[in-house]
Motif scaffolding. Sequence first.
Motif, PDB file in Angstrom:
ATOM      1  N   THR A 123      37.906  39.522  19.011  1.00 56.59           N
ATOM      2  CA  THR A 123      37.133  40.931  18.680  1.00 56.59           C
ATOM      3  C   THR A 123      35.937  40.012  17.605  1.00 56.59           C
ATOM      4  N   ALA A 124      36.177  39.759  16.725  1.00 51.70           N
ATOM      5  CA  ALA A 124      35.257  39.068  15.733  1.00 51.70           C
ATOM      6  C   ALA A 124      33.770  38.451  16.488  1.00 51.70           C
ATOM      7  N   LEU A 125      34.309  37.474  17.782  1.00 52.02           N
ATOM      8  CA  LEU A 125      33.438  37.508  19.003  1.00 52.02           C
ATOM      9  C   LEU A 125      32.705  38.952  19.312  1.00 52.02           C
ATOM     10  N   VAL A 126      32.866  39.656  20.222  1.00 57.02           N
ATOM     11  CA  VAL A 126      32.294  40.965  20.461  1.00 57.02           C
ATOM     12  C   VAL A 126      31.521  40.853  19.620  1.00 57.02           C
ATOM     13  N   LEU A 127      32.386  41.814  18.268  1.00 63.01           N
ATOM     14  CA  LEU A 127      31.513  41.900  17.546  1.00 63.01           C
ATOM     15  C   LEU A 127      30.170  41.379  16.448  1.00 63.01           C
ATOM     16  N   GLY A 128      30.175  40.139  16.716  1.00 65.19           N
ATOM     17  CA  GLY A 128      29.250  39.198  16.246  1.00 65.19           C
ATOM     18  C   GLY A 128      27.787  39.035  17.269  1.00 65.19           C
ATOM     19  N   SER A 129      28.274  39.196  18.892  1.00 63.38           N
ATOM     20  CA  SER A 129      27.313  39.469  19.180  1.00 63.38           C
ATOM     21  C   SER A 129      26.455  40.785  19.580  1.00 63.38           C
ATOM     22  N   LEU A 130      27.037  41.886  19.278  1.00 65.83           N
ATOM     23  CA  LEU A 130      26.198  43.021  19.143  1.00 65.83           C
ATOM     24  C   LEU A 130      25.514  42.970  17.585  1.00 65.83           C
ATOM     25  N   ALA A 131      26.022  42.379  16.765  1.00 67.95           N
ATOM     26  CA  ALA A 131      25.556  42.736  15.247  1.00 67.95           C
ATOM     27  C   ALA A 131      24.470  41.424  15.704  1.00 67.95           C
ATOM     28  N   PHE A 132      24.430  40.261  16.219  1.00 68.48           N
ATOM     29  CA  PHE A 132      23.547  40.369  16.507  1.00 68.48           C
ATOM     30  C   PHE A 132      21.759  40.717  16.989  1.00 68.48           C
ATOM     31  N   GLY A 133      22.516  41.513  18.136  1.00 67.52           N
ATOM     32  CA  GLY A 133      21.202  42.388  18.562  1.00 67.52           C
ATOM     33  C   GLY A 133      20.392  43.453  17.062  1.00 67.52           C
ATOM     34  N   VAL A 134      21.924  44.036  16.020  1.00 69.08           N
ATOM     35  CA  VAL A 134      21.023  44.676  15.303  1.00 69.08           C
ATOM     36  C   VAL A 134      20.589  43.950  14.287  1.00 69.08           C
ATOM     37  N   ALA A 135      20.973  42.723  14.172  1.00 66.90           N
ATOM     38  CA  ALA A 135      20.583  42.612  13.282  1.00 66.90           C
ATOM     39  C   ALA A 135      18.462  41.808  13.227  1.00 66.90           C
ATOM     40  N   ILE A 136      18.616  41.802  14.838  1.00 68.71           N
ATOM     41  CA  ILE A 136      17.015  41.609  15.054  1.00 68.71           C
ATOM     42  C   ILE A 136      16.867  42.805  15.080  1.00 68.71           C
ATOM     43  N   MET A 137      16.940  44.267  15.621  1.00 67.80           N
ATOM     44  CA  MET A 137      16.641  45.040  15.066  1.00 67.80           C
ATOM     45  C   MET A 137      15.984  45.256  13.870  1.00 67.80           C
ATOM     46  N   ILE A 138      17.208  45.136  13.002  1.00 72.02           N
ATOM     47  CA  ILE A 138      17.098  45.496  11.796  1.00 72.02           C
ATOM     48  C   ILE A 138      15.101  45.099  10.803  1.00 72.02           C
ATOM     49  N   GLU A 139      16.055  43.621  11.889  1.00 71.41           N
ATOM     50  CA  GLU A 139      14.607  42.547  10.746  1.00 71.41           C
ATOM     51  C   GLU A 139      13.651  42.843  11.227  1.00 71.41           C
ATOM     52  N   ALA A 140      12.893  43.304  12.764  1.00 73.30           N
ATOM     53  CA  ALA A 140      12.164  44.178  13.231  1.00 73.30           C
ATOM     54  C   ALA A 140      11.312  44.552  12.036  1.00 73.30           C
ATOM     55  N   ALA A 141      12.506  45.704  11.974  1.00 72.95           N
ATOM     56  CA  ALA A 141      12.116  47.109  10.886  1.00 72.95           C
ATOM     57  C   ALA A 141      11.925  46.816   9.859  1.00 72.95           C
ATOM     58  N   LEU A 142      12.399  45.819   9.423  1.00 75.43           N
ATOM     59  CA  LEU A 142      12.194  45.601   7.836  1.00 75.43           C
ATOM     60  C   LEU A 142      10.917  45.297   8.129  1.00 75.43           C
ATOM     61  N   SER A 143       9.998  44.034   8.503  1.00 77.22           N
ATOM     62  CA  SER A 143       9.193  43.476   8.937  1.00 77.22           C
ATOM     63  C   SER A 143       7.538  44.491   9.633  1.00 77.22           C
ATOM     64  N   PHE A 144       8.203  44.786   9.930  1.00 74.61           N
ATOM     65  CA  PHE A 144       6.944  46.561  10.129  1.00 74.61           C
ATOM     66  C   PHE A 144       7.072  46.910   9.063  1.00 74.61           C
ATOM     67  N   LEU A 145       8.174  47.813   8.128  1.00 75.84           N
ATOM     68  CA  LEU A 145       7.694  47.997   6.852  1.00 75.84           C
ATOM     69  C   LEU A 145       6.936  47.313   6.108  1.00 75.84           C
ATOM     70  N   GLY A 146       6.598  45.817   5.912  1.00 76.29           N
ATOM     71  CA  GLY A 146       6.511  45.185   5.468  1.00 76.29           C
ATOM     72  C   GLY A 146       6.656  44.798   4.087  1.00 76.29           C
ATOM     73  N   VAL A 147       8.425  44.303   4.007  1.00 79.49           N
ATOM     74  CA  VAL A 147       9.397  44.187   3.084  1.00 79.49           C
ATOM     75  C   VAL A 147       9.769  42.940   3.560  1.00 79.49           C
ATOM     76  N   GLY A 148      10.124  42.333   5.542  1.00 81.14           N
ATOM     77  CA  GLY A 148      10.367  41.767   5.691  1.00 81.14           C
ATOM     78  C   GLY A 148       9.290  39.897   5.637  1.00 81.14           C
ATOM     79  N   THR A 149       9.908  39.767   7.235  1.00 87.80           N
ATOM     80  CA  THR A 149       9.423  38.174   6.884  1.00 87.80           C
ATOM     81  C   THR A 149       7.661  38.409   6.596  1.00 87.80           C
ATOM     82  N   PRO A 150       7.351  37.559   5.457  1.00 81.92           N
ATOM     83  CA  PRO A 150       6.316  37.163   4.939  1.00 81.92           C
ATOM     84  C   PRO A 150       5.100  37.573   6.429  1.00 81.92           C
ATOM     85  N   PRO A 151       3.310  37.314   6.277  1.00 81.34           N
ATOM     86  CA  PRO A 151       2.702  36.636   6.602  1.00 81.34           C
ATOM     87  C   PRO A 151       2.290  35.731   6.268  1.00 81.34           C
ATOM     88  N   PRO A 152       1.578  34.632   6.564  1.00 82.23           N
ATOM     89  CA  PRO A 152       1.376  34.864   8.549  1.00 82.23           C
ATOM     90  C   PRO A 152       2.098  34.321   9.645  1.00 82.23           C
TER      91      PRO A 152
END
Lengths: 317, 293
Positions: B212-241
């Motif tokens: 269960t944890a493996l399946v959940l983990g791989s799906l959470a991995f994808g979601v985490a990538i999307m949310i990181e992108a969303a936060l960076s898009f909004l300017g509160v994520g990974t800082p430039p440059p």
Amino acid sequence: MLTFALRRLVLGFLVLIAVSIIVFVTFRLVPGDVVSQQLSEAGAVTPELLAQKRAQLGLDQPILVQFTRWAGAVLAGDFGTSLWSARPVFDLIGAAVVPTMQLAVVAILIGLVLGLASGVTSALWRGTPGDLGLRVVSTLALAIPQLWLGLLTLTGLAAVGYFIPLPYRTFLSDPVVNLQQVIFPAVALSLGVAAALSRLTRSAMLEVAEADFMRAARARGVSSATLYLGHGLKNALIPVITLLGTQFGHLLSGTVIIERIFNIPGLGNLLFEAVASRDYTVVQAAVITYGLITIIVNLLVDLSYGVVDPRVRERLS
Amino acid sequence: MTGAALPPAVAPARRTSRTLAILRGLIRDPVGCTALVILSVVLVAALFAPWIAQFDPLEQSRRMILKPPSLTHWFGTDDIGRDVFSRALYGTRVSLFVGLMVVVLTMSTGGMIGMVSGYVGGWADTVIQRLVEILDTVPSLVISLFIAAMLGPSVQNVIIAVTIGQFPRFVRVIRAEMIKVRMHDYIAAARVIGAPGLRIILTHGLPNLMPTALVLGSLAFGVAIMIEAALSFLGVGTPPPNPSLGTMLAQGTRFIGIAPWLIIFPGTMLTISVLALNLIGDALRDVLDPRQR
């Protein structure tokens, strides 16, 4: 049924109180507040000015005092004024909720129609290239971030030379412009819901198809369409409703991004700007509003089980 | 829910062979095989970015402003003449790193809390579940946005913000599984011979929850990538440059209709990464849980 709904409402209310306490405390534990931000923007930061402004806003009081003061006012229906623009928070939230809810509801309806249609078709066409195609499309749609889908929509529209009219108009003031502004973001938001729904509907339909009552109905000569839609889909609805409830949360997350991309002055945009300027009163009210929306949607989901399934209705009453 | 229904691969005695069996199952599964291939390509591109990219992702060039894709600049260049291909590679690297850290953190903290909550039951369980419910009431992106903005932009803070948004779901699912596992006779037997709770959770609970944890983990991995992108898009994520796929997309919004490659390529990298992880999750579910097939 009614006591059940009331109990859920009371629980939801308690959860909201907890949410507001957490938000309230987190905000004040983190350095940097609206006053220093405002003053540094004005270019005049002196310790005396800071202290004076803080005292004026009540920010120099202990957290507990601040919270009881705020909570008391909220219970009396007063959410205070924005620390940044000095406008009443209640009005700001009220104006922002309408576009967000319109967007979410239109998106969920589009998602529902697309998802159910594609799921049922996929189940009917089981094992054919059509089924495979629909499944590939829904797998793809689940992997495309709403952020990118929104931007792609804008890129595509720009490529064909169409630009969404600005500024934003509410449905009541100008329905034609409003629909042009809402339909594209709503479609971009709905694809994820549609994809998740399509997969679930397909497997739920296939599971129901094996049931004895389906075989019996087929033996009685019920036509294929009535069989699948009347008997199959109706019995596959419970998991579908559960999914719609959880998807609504994702959809609300998505509106934050989509509102920014499409310049819609909704709750997400309001929250984002308020967070950036440390506007406590607005952030608190916005987060609580998100919580309230979720609680109401969850309640509706629970109640609709009873509408769809008589067994649940009996157990609840 | 007896031993017979459990996947045959779950034989607690031989750990290495179990990992191998899962891998073999993934490779045999057509979806899993495709996903593994896509994911390895993405991983290689991200890991070896410094060797694959022909340009420094931060190097600006005044003569190469907003150039469309060409043989030298495969994905074109941005508004200050940086190579989009190199930036997308480095951005994918950041995305995968953040995603991986989030998954490791949610799996360890969320998984542990969920297991304890499900095993212990009683008031501790009630308290944990109420807390999870509170977090669950607010949309996860709103939580992450709030926390990321409070903490300030840095890769570390993004990881914390995304983790807090994601782990309620993990706690809930793992707890439910743990409650099922708790009913098994061998757990009762272990308790009877006096094994301490923590050991029962780790030696008997954990192996059974791994699928269960493996399946959940791989799906959470994808979601985490999307949310990181969303936060960076909004300017509160990974800082430039630092190049991040989300910031690249934010930059692209200023040139919609003029430079579509600024939107198309970073988004494609994002989607491919998420797609590969989702497919692995799907395939793992099939491999680990034959009942659902």
